[in-house]
Design an enzyme around this catalytic site. Structure first.
Site, PDB file in Angstrom:
ATOM      1  N   LYS A 116      -3.539  -2.944  -3.098  1.00 39.81           N
ATOM      2  CA  LYS A 116      -2.087  -2.780  -2.904  1.00 39.81           C
ATOM      3  C   LYS A 116      -1.409  -4.002  -2.307  1.00 39.81           C
ATOM      4  O   LYS A 116      -0.230  -4.236  -2.562  1.00 39.81           O
ATOM      5  CB  LYS A 116      -1.819  -1.540  -2.070  1.00 39.81           C
ATOM      6  CG  LYS A 116      -2.162  -0.254  -2.814  1.00 39.81           C
ATOM      7  CD  LYS A 116      -1.623   0.946  -2.088  1.00 39.81           C
ATOM      8  CE  LYS A 116      -1.563   2.123  -3.035  1.00 39.81           C
ATOM      9  NZ  LYS A 116      -0.671   3.157  -2.531  1.00 39.81           N
ATOM     10  N   LYS A 158      -0.742   2.089   5.645  1.00 36.91           N
ATOM     11  CA  LYS A 158      -1.271   2.412   4.312  1.00 36.91           C
ATOM     12  C   LYS A 158      -2.619   1.742   4.092  1.00 36.91           C
ATOM     13  O   LYS A 158      -2.813   0.589   4.472  1.00 36.91           O
ATOM     14  CB  LYS A 158      -0.318   1.909   3.226  1.00 36.91           C
ATOM     15  CG  LYS A 158       0.923   2.743   3.016  1.00 36.91           C
ATOM     16  CD  LYS A 158       1.715   2.165   1.848  1.00 36.91           C
ATOM     17  CE  LYS A 158       2.620   3.178   1.206  1.00 36.91           C
ATOM     18  NZ  LYS A 158       3.298   2.604   0.019  1.00 36.91           N
ATOM     19  N   GLY A 165      -1.782   9.626  -3.236  1.00 41.68           N
ATOM     20  CA  GLY A 165      -1.051  10.208  -2.110  1.00 41.68           C
ATOM     21  C   GLY A 165      -1.859  10.249  -0.820  1.00 41.68           C
ATOM     22  O   GLY A 165      -1.391  10.728   0.205  1.00 41.68           O
ATOM     23  N   GLU A 200       4.038  -0.798   6.430  1.00 42.83           N
ATOM     24  CA  GLU A 200       5.226  -0.835   5.603  1.00 42.83           C
ATOM     25  C   GLU A 200       6.352  -0.149   6.365  1.00 42.83           C
ATOM     26  O   GLU A 200       6.107   0.807   7.107  1.00 42.83           O
ATOM     27  CB  GLU A 200       4.952  -0.059   4.302  1.00 42.83           C
ATOM     28  CG  GLU A 200       5.578  -0.660   3.090  1.00 42.83           C
ATOM     29  CD  GLU A 200       4.970  -0.104   1.801  1.00 42.83           C
ATOM     30  OE1 GLU A 200       5.063   1.105   1.574  1.00 42.83           O
ATOM     31  OE2 GLU A 200       4.420  -0.898   1.015  1.00 42.83           O
ATOM     32  N   LYS A 201       7.549  -0.637   6.167  1.00 44.22           N
ATOM     33  CA  LYS A 201       8.717   0.037   6.734  1.00 44.22           C
ATOM     34  C   LYS A 201       8.768   1.426   6.106  1.00 44.22           C
ATOM     35  O   LYS A 201       8.598   1.581   4.892  1.00 44.22           O
ATOM     36  CB  LYS A 201       9.963  -0.771   6.365  1.00 44.22           C
ATOM     37  CG  LYS A 201      11.260  -0.097   6.683  1.00 44.22           C
ATOM     38  CD  LYS A 201      11.810  -0.588   8.003  1.00 44.22           C
ATOM     39  CE  LYS A 201      12.972   0.264   8.474  1.00 44.22           C
ATOM     40  NZ  LYS A 201      12.883   0.589   9.912  1.00 44.22           N
ATOM     41  N   HIS A 208      11.720   8.641  -5.529  1.00 45.31           N
ATOM     42  CA  HIS A 208      10.646   7.911  -6.214  1.00 45.31           C
ATOM     43  C   HIS A 208      11.075   7.750  -7.673  1.00 45.31           C
ATOM     44  O   HIS A 208      11.237   8.738  -8.385  1.00 45.31           O
ATOM     45  CB  HIS A 208       9.333   8.699  -6.105  1.00 45.31           C
ATOM     46  CG  HIS A 208       8.206   8.109  -6.904  1.00 45.31           C
ATOM     47  ND1 HIS A 208       7.044   7.647  -6.321  1.00 45.31           N
ATOM     48  CD2 HIS A 208       8.066   7.897  -8.229  1.00 45.31           C
ATOM     49  CE1 HIS A 208       6.244   7.183  -7.273  1.00 45.31           C
ATOM     50  NE2 HIS A 208       6.838   7.336  -8.445  1.00 45.31           N
ATOM     51  N   LYS A 237       3.065  14.199  -6.688  1.00 43.39           N
ATOM     52  CA  LYS A 237       4.169  14.652  -7.535  1.00 43.39           C
ATOM     53  C   LYS A 237       3.983  16.100  -7.985  1.00 43.39           C
ATOM     54  O   LYS A 237       2.881  16.511  -8.315  1.00 43.39           O
ATOM     55  CB  LYS A 237       4.250  13.742  -8.766  1.00 43.39           C
ATOM     56  CG  LYS A 237       4.521  12.293  -8.385  1.00 43.39           C
ATOM     57  CD  LYS A 237       4.150  11.314  -9.489  1.00 43.39           C
ATOM     58  CE  LYS A 237       4.256   9.891  -8.982  1.00 43.39           C
ATOM     59  NZ  LYS A 237       3.668   8.910  -9.904  1.00 43.39           N
ATOM     60  N   ARG A 291      -2.251   2.515 -16.224  1.00 40.49           N
ATOM     61  CA  ARG A 291      -2.841   3.559 -17.081  1.00 40.49           C
ATOM     62  C   ARG A 291      -1.757   4.501 -17.585  1.00 40.49           C
ATOM     63  O   ARG A 291      -0.599   4.393 -17.187  1.00 40.49           O
ATOM     64  CB  ARG A 291      -3.842   4.364 -16.251  1.00 40.49           C
ATOM     65  CG  ARG A 291      -3.178   4.921 -14.990  1.00 40.49           C
ATOM     66  CD  ARG A 291      -4.037   5.902 -14.250  1.00 40.49           C
ATOM     67  NE  ARG A 291      -3.553   6.127 -12.906  1.00 40.49           N
ATOM     68  CZ  ARG A 291      -2.564   6.935 -12.575  1.00 40.49           C
ATOM     69  NH1 ARG A 291      -1.932   7.629 -13.509  1.00 40.49           N
ATOM     70  NH2 ARG A 291      -2.167   7.073 -11.324  1.00 40.49           N
TER      71      ARG A 291
END
Ligand code: ADP
Length: 448
Positions: A116, A158, A165, A200-201, A208, A237, A291
């Site tokens: 990431k 993260k 998720g 990350e902030k 999304h 999701k 993908r």
């Protein structure tokens, strides 16, 4: 063209790929664990090979068994679907080393986007806006503190190798940072075998929004619009739609063209999804999936383009059969993910389906491998069906969704259909006035 494809997956996505192959006159080889011996993808494929016992690590993640199956059956290409080995660069490399076509991007691009931090750095180089965060991994508490002060609390820790998720934790203020960092590293090491984390902030009320791209091996890339996947539970999701209710045509074209241009610069091939958070009119890149996505059908419904067919065509070296100007967006589509789960605890449930009736009528598509008598195994993902609804606009699409969900019968295993119908009945959902944390708040309020 490719004559025979091995599908390294199971369930509805294996069927989805099989359908595209059949229409293209391509033979199919299914692989399955012993738990899936009577699964629909095995029954419908031209050939099938058992690749191991039920646990995924011994079967659907068993690369040696899958490559042997390809060898024995004379398959020319491997389609990984989503999940399992779909974003495993080593597997893609092995497939190519065996002289087979991997239906997906190059192993290098999979590896690039799988990390990431490297992905974010690449996004910056490609001119895409990213979520403010630490420069790279944070190695110790002082470094994390410095980064968090600079970003401003709340921040998100993260995992560099995170996904699905998982591997994210929220830190509200400086007092909780030390403990959260230690826990996050521990969890990342146990869950992903890589304890690197970054900061990350934390965006408080984002949506999304992700852009679908398709690129060939001749330098062409087009975008196929966006999907709005704001409706999530625990960062996963639940409901996805296209187009996003919050974007206008001009914003859509701008972000889409930006992403397509980035893919041309990268020399990307195949299908890809560039994911953004969107807040107050601004986009922030979070990651890229290299993908086919679970939610790809909503894009197919509004564009009329068969994404799997295109994926196979470009993997075979064909140039894109259409230009950006030829891509038209018609109506609205929503996907409802139906999972086998306990209605109280919302945790996955196995069991045997005693009766099954799929809804029909105009604008209704069901992607599922269910049948009456099917035993939902406890070993895999709890997704058992996707109901994809298309209509002229969002309002009609939601009405049609309610009609179709009410028609769906799945007996024998509990499902989340009651939850989906509750979402549909909610006024905030109807007005499209929600963010990624909305469903979590709704469920928490109902529980108290
Ligand atoms: P994964 O690879 O696990 O799916 P993502 O980075 O794609 O992780 O993020 C998944 C979801 O987590 C997002 O859709 C969003 O709801 C939430 N999320 C991720 N990053 C942030 C952030 N910086 N601020 C707020 N929410 C975030």
């Amino acid at each position: 063209m490719i004559g025979k494809i091995l599908i390294a997956n199971r369930g509805e996505v294996a069927l989805r790929i099989l359908r595209a192959c059949r229409e293209m006159g391509i033979e199919t080889v299914a692989v399955h664990s012993t738990a899936d011996a009577s699964a629909m993808h095995v029954r419908l494929a031209d050939e099938s090979v058992c690749i191991g016992p039920p646990p995924a690590r011994d079967s659907y993640l068993n690369t040696a068994a899958i490559l042997s199956a390809a060898e024995i059956s004379g398959a020319e290409a491997v389609h990984p679907g989503y999940g399992f080995l779909a974003e495993n660069a080593d597997f893609a490399q092995m497939v190519e080393d065996h002289g087979l076509v991997f239906i997906g991007p190059t192993p290098e691009h999979i590896a690039l986007m799988g990390d990431k931090i490297v992905a974010k750095r690449t996004a910056v180089e490609l001119g895409l806006p990213v979520v403010p965060g630490s420069e790279g991994p944070v190695d110790d508490e002082p470094a994390a503190r410095r980064a968090a002060e600079r970003l401003g609390y709340p921040v998100l820790i993260k995992a560099v190798a995170g996904g699905g998720g998982r591997g994210m934790s929220l830190v509200e203020g400086p007092a909780g940072l030390g403990d959260a960092l230690r826990m996050a590293r521990n969890e990342a090491r146990l869950g992903f075998g890589d304890d690197r984390v970054y900061l990350e902030k934390f965006l408080a009320r984002p949506r999304h929004i992700e852009v679908q791209v398709l690129a060939d091996q001749h330098g062409n890339a087009v975008h196929l619009g966006e999907r709005d996947c704001t409706l999530q539970r625990r960062h996963q999701k639940v409901v996805e739609e296209a187009p996003s209710p919050v974007l206008g045509a001009r914003e859509r074209a701008r972000i889409g063209e930006q992403v397509a241009a980035a893919m041309r610069r990268l020399g990307y091939r195949g299908l890809g999804t560039v994911e953004f958070l969107w807040q107050d009119g601004d986009f922030y890149f979070i990651e890229m999936n290299t993908r086919l996505q679970v939610e790809h059908p909503v894009t197919e419904m509004v564009t009329g383009i068969d994404l799997v067919r295109e994926q196979v065509r470009v993997a075979a070296g064909k140039p894109l059969g259409f230009s950006q100007d030829a891509v038209r967006f018609t109506g609205h589509a929503v996907e409802w993910r139906i999972t086998a789960e306990d209605p109280q605890t919302l945790t996955p449930r196995a069991g045997t389906v005693t009766a099954y009736h799929a809804p029909g009528g105009p604008g209704v598509r069901v992607d599922s491998a269910l049948y009456a008598g099917y035993a939902v195994p406890p070993h895999y993902d709890s997704l058992i069906a996707k109901l994809i609804i298309h209509d002229v606009d969002r309002e009609m699409c939601l009405r049609r969704s309610e009609r179709a969900l009410a028609e769906t019968v799945i007996d024998g295993v509990p499902t989340n259909i009651p939850l989906l119908r509750r979402i549909l009945a909610d006024e905030a959902f109807e007005r499209s006035d929600y963010d990624t944390n909305w469903l979590g708040r709704l469920l928490a309020a109902a529980a108290t």
